[in-house]
Design a protein around this motif. Structure first.
Motif, PDB file in Angstrom:
ATOM      1  N   ASN A   1       0.843  -1.205   0.000  1.00 43.25           N
ATOM      2  CA  ASN A   1       0.000   0.000   0.000  1.00 43.25           C
ATOM      3  C   ASN A   1       0.875   1.250   0.000  1.00 43.25           C
ATOM      4  O   ASN A   1       0.696   2.150  -0.825  1.00 43.25           O
ATOM      5  CB  ASN A   1      -0.930  -0.009   1.209  1.00 43.25           C
ATOM      6  CG  ASN A   1      -1.887   1.168   1.241  1.00 43.25           C
ATOM      7  OD1 ASN A   1      -1.782   2.118   0.473  1.00 43.25           O
ATOM      8  ND2 ASN A   1      -2.824   1.113   2.158  1.00 43.25           N
TER       9      ASN A   1
ATOM     10  N   SER B   1      -4.774   0.773  -1.090  1.00 50.59           N
ATOM     11  CA  SER B   1      -5.688   0.239  -0.078  1.00 50.59           C
ATOM     12  C   SER B   1      -6.429  -1.000  -0.574  1.00 50.59           C
ATOM     13  O   SER B   1      -6.649  -1.941   0.184  1.00 50.59           O
ATOM     14  CB  SER B   1      -6.706   1.303   0.335  1.00 50.59           C
ATOM     15  OG  SER B   1      -6.063   2.316   1.053  1.00 50.59           O
TER      16      SER B   1
ATOM     17  N   ASP C   1      -5.931  -2.087   6.478  1.00 52.15           N
ATOM     18  CA  ASP C   1      -7.076  -1.342   5.968  1.00 52.15           C
ATOM     19  C   ASP C   1      -8.155  -2.323   5.537  1.00 52.15           C
ATOM     20  O   ASP C   1      -7.876  -3.302   4.856  1.00 52.15           O
ATOM     21  CB  ASP C   1      -6.688  -0.507   4.735  1.00 52.15           C
ATOM     22  CG  ASP C   1      -6.001   0.790   5.100  1.00 52.15           C
ATOM     23  OD1 ASP C   1      -5.927   1.109   6.298  1.00 52.15           O
ATOM     24  OD2 ASP C   1      -5.542   1.484   4.181  1.00 52.15           O
TER      25      ASP C   1
ATOM     26  N   PHE D   1     -10.772  -1.034   3.997  1.00 53.70           N
ATOM     27  CA  PHE D   1     -11.280  -0.225   2.894  1.00 53.70           C
ATOM     28  C   PHE D   1     -12.760   0.121   3.049  1.00 53.70           C
ATOM     29  O   PHE D   1     -13.573  -0.076   2.154  1.00 53.70           O
ATOM     30  CB  PHE D   1     -11.011  -0.893   1.542  1.00 53.70           C
ATOM     31  CG  PHE D   1     -10.960   0.107   0.424  1.00 53.70           C
ATOM     32  CD1 PHE D   1     -10.026   1.115   0.429  1.00 53.70           C
ATOM     33  CD2 PHE D   1     -11.866   0.063  -0.598  1.00 53.70           C
ATOM     34  CE1 PHE D   1      -9.980   2.055  -0.585  1.00 53.70           C
ATOM     35  CE2 PHE D   1     -11.833   0.999  -1.621  1.00 53.70           C
ATOM     36  CZ  PHE D   1     -10.890   1.993  -1.609  1.00 53.70           C
TER      37      PHE D   1
ATOM     38  N   ASN E   1      -7.436   7.783   3.185  1.00 53.20           N
ATOM     39  CA  ASN E   1      -6.371   7.424   2.255  1.00 53.20           C
ATOM     40  C   ASN E   1      -6.259   8.421   1.114  1.00 53.20           C
ATOM     41  O   ASN E   1      -5.156   8.793   0.718  1.00 53.20           O
ATOM     42  CB  ASN E   1      -6.595   6.016   1.713  1.00 53.20           C
ATOM     43  CG  ASN E   1      -6.394   4.963   2.776  1.00 53.20           C
ATOM     44  OD1 ASN E   1      -5.795   5.229   3.810  1.00 53.20           O
ATOM     45  ND2 ASN E   1      -6.903   3.782   2.556  1.00 53.20           N
TER      46      ASN E   1
END
Length: 167
Positions: free
Chosen positions: A30, A62, A82, A84, A92
């Motif tokens: 990431n 992410s 994460d 998401f 992010n």
């Protein structure tokens, strides 16, 4: 941490800590995608390009982090990655844009005052670490707030149950 994060990931893998290795792989991937996208965007489009590249890279990074984290079995370790959610996507994008724009600005300023390439790279690295720490701090604050709200909700339910039992 971008690129450097793969070192402890490899050490975890060598020592058989699969979940820790996958977490490190997810996080490093990431960070590397976000940083690379921000730098590429800046190279192409200046400060605005760096911001846009960082924001896009943060989303892509992410998504990759979430995909890699599906291999993690330990829920405590998995929770460090994460997931998401829309809130995390917002963080992010924001911090990716800030990181991309500021890294590029630092490079331009450093070049304009005649700073060495090593100084510019070190300053960008520090900038990336600070941006990453702020992102983590904001995410932790949001988690703590959510935990407090859940605790209050449970106390409220307990209070209602107790009141119902008494009456």
């Amino acid at each position: 941490m971008a690129i450097i994060g793969y070192i402890p990931t490899a050490l975890h893998a060598i020592n058989g800590n699969k979940d820790h290795a996958n977490r490190g792989l997810a996080k490093a991937t990431n960070a590397t995608i976000t940083a690379t996208s921000g730098l590429a965007g800046f190279t192409i489009g200046g400060v605005a390009g760096g911001g846009a590249g960082g924001a896009v890279g943060a989303v892509v990074g992410s998504v990759c982090e979430k995909a890699i984290s599906t291999k993690i079995k330990d829920p405590n370790i998995k929770s460090e990655c994460d997931q998401f959610t829309s809130k995390e996507a917002g963080y992010n994008i924001l911090f990716g844009a800030i990181g991309g724009a500021t890294s590029g600005t630092i490079s331009n300023y450093g070049k304009s005052i005649g700073a060495s390439k090593k100084v510019i790279k070190a300053t960008r690295l520090v900038n990336g670490v600070v941006i990453g720490m702020n992102k983590k701090m904001f995410k932790n604050m949001a988690k703590k707030k959510a935990m407090k709200m859940e605790k209050r909700r449970k106390l409220s339910l307990m209070s209602q149950e107790l009141e119902t039992a008494i009456l």
